[in-house]
Write an enzyme that holds these catalytic residues in place. Structure first.
Site, short mmCIF file in Angstrom:
data_model
loop_
_atom_site.label_atom_id
_atom_site.label_comp_id
_atom_site.label_asym_id
_atom_site.label_seq_id
_atom_site.Cartn_x
_atom_site.Cartn_y
_atom_site.Cartn_z
N SER A 102 0.78 -1.23 0.00
CA SER A 102 0.00 0.00 0.00
C SER A 102 0.81 1.28 0.00
CB SER A 102 -0.97 0.00 1.19
OG SER A 102 -2.09 -0.78 0.89
N PHE A 163 -10.91 -13.34 -2.38
CA PHE A 163 -10.23 -14.47 -1.74
C PHE A 163 -11.21 -15.12 -0.76
CE2 PHE A 163 -6.93 -11.63 -3.17
CZ PHE A 163 -5.90 -12.45 -3.59
N SER A 208 -9.84 0.77 2.66
CA SER A 208 -10.43 -0.07 1.63
C SER A 208 -9.67 0.10 0.32
CB SER A 208 -11.90 0.29 1.42
OG SER A 208 -12.44 -0.39 0.32
N ASN A 209 -9.19 -1.00 -0.23
CA ASN A 209 -8.53 -0.96 -1.53
C ASN A 209 -9.50 -0.59 -2.65
OD1 ASN A 209 -5.72 -1.72 -1.02
ND2 ASN A 209 -6.57 -3.66 -0.33
N GLY A 351 2.88 -0.91 3.99
CA GLY A 351 2.07 -1.79 3.19
C GLY A 351 2.59 -3.21 3.20
#
Length: 409
Positions: A102, A163, A208-209, A351
């Site tokens: 990240s 996932f 949140s990605n 990250g």
């Protein structure tokens, strides 16, 4: 049992990873004024012997390999301890490339700020005006570009949808997705379809990605160029970062360590995920870099040489954001704020990717920097609540971070 994952997220207490064997000398040919690991005279702020010893302790605590660069008032130390490959014993080196997770978000945020500076975007415009097909209706009208940057959109992360075995306490999805090519719109749709984690613009954000994949699509919509290409051309190359870039396939180019994922004991022994298709995070967390490049990037960013002072001031407006592991970080627009009592205020990002962890922080005055990278992730085993327990690596890593940031003060 669902595992509380700290994946590609910020760690409030600077806890990412640590080391395993004799220290490796820094590369030859350092620029004048740089200290190599073995021969530099110690200064009050930069003590090569203690730094080297701290990396060795990390390695002895169970980390396969750790490598770092620390800068203090014009002096630079680079060091490494342990192995890049457990099977061959190949030593790890401080100039190796690694997935930085990240930390990528700061680069993506900078690209967005460039577009704001050019008048091609506004921080407070609704994302639905630009990408109505991805965030439709009232949510698209309520969520702004700024909310994506600072994680206050209320959009959930897509991790458990991409996932799915993780929700059942299984690592099977990691292997299933090793070579899978994800479409960013597919992942964004997963995040948008999940139950919201907050109201747009809430006082406390949730990491949140999904937010940063949307920013990548926004960059493409505005510029007509894929986000990774645009970030490379307008951020990475002008900054002179010769060893930083987005992967073009599942393999990392150039010297790099193998990257071992334990997934809190689900993978025992830890599995090598250094070959992995990173399309599942793209402009949110796919970048590959080196400690030297990251220190250079953050030094220039915080000195106002990459974005304007006005843009930097916007990036440094922080509020609480809840990370994947349940901790709270002070987060701005792609930047963390970390205050170390008695040591100072630092800015940067951390990250992780599967098997790789990185922390890069720069003191507010620019005089002190550290980037620390490790090649084992999620080493602690969880308790009955799914919370990872403490491990000797945690204590050793904290000591490395404190010494690197504070010089032993």
């Amino acid at each position: 049992m669902r595992i509380r994952l700290a994946v590609c997220a910020g760690a409030a207490a600077l806890s990412i990873g640590a080391g395993t064997a004799a220290a490796v000398p820094a590369p030859n040919g350092l620029r004048p004024g740089h200290a190599d690991e073995a021969g530099a005279a110690a200064t009050p702020g930069l003590d090569p012997a203690r730094l080297r010893s701290a990396l060795d302790e990390l390695h002895r605590a169970g980390m396969p390999g750790v490598f770092a660069e620390v800068r203090d008032a014009g002096r630079t130390w680079r060091g490494a301890s342990g192995v890049a490959d457990l099977a061959t014993g190949r030593p790890i080196r401080p100039d190796m490339r690694q997935r930085v997770g990240s930390v990528t978000k700061t680069f993506t945020a900078v690209a967005v700020m460039h577009l704001v500076e050019q008048g091609r975007l506004r921080l407070d415009e609704p994302i639905g005006d630009r990408l109505p097909q991805l965030v439709p209706g009232e949510r698209g009208r309520a969520i702004t570009v700024r909310m994506l940057l600072d994680h206050t959109s209320g959009l959930a992360d897509y991790l458990y949808a991409a996932f799915p075995s993780l929700a059942d306490g299984s690592a099977a999805s990691l292997e299933d997705n090793r070579y899978r090519q994800f479409d960013p719109d597919e992942l964004i749709t997963m995040g948008v379809a999940a139950p919201p984690v907050g109201e747009p613009g809430g006082a406390t954000g949730v990491y949140s990605n999904t937010n940063y994949l949307l920013l990548g699509r926004l960059i493409e919509q505005v510029t007509g160029t894929p986000a990774e290409e645009y970030i490379t051309r307008t951020v990475i190359e002008p900054a002179g970062l010769r060893h930083t870039g987005f992967p073009t396939g599942p393999r990392i180019e150039g010297p790099h360590p193998r990257m071992y994922e334990a997934l809190y004991g689900l993978l025992d022994p830890p599995r090598d995920f250094s070959v992995y298709n990173m399309s599942w995070v793209g402009p949110a967390a796919a970048l590959v870099s080196t400690p030297e490049d990251l220190n250079r990037f953050f030094a220039d960013l915080l000195a106002g040489r990459i974005v304007s002072r006005e843009s930097l001031a916007q990036m440094q407006l922080t509020h609480p954001v809840r990370a994947f592991d349940g901790s709270t970080v002070q987060y701005g627009l792609g930047l963390h704020k970390v205050t170390v009592p008695g040591c100072g205020t630092f800015w940067g990002h951390d990250g992780s990717a599967w098997g790789a962890g990185t922390v890069s922080l720069t003191r507010a005055d620019g005089a002190r920097q550290m980037t620390v990278a490790v090649n084992l992730m999620r080493w602690g085993r969880p308790d009955t609540t799914g919370t990872p327990g403490t491990h000797p690596i945690d204590t050793a890593l904290e000591a490395v971070h404190h010494l690197a940031l504070c010089g032993g003060s």
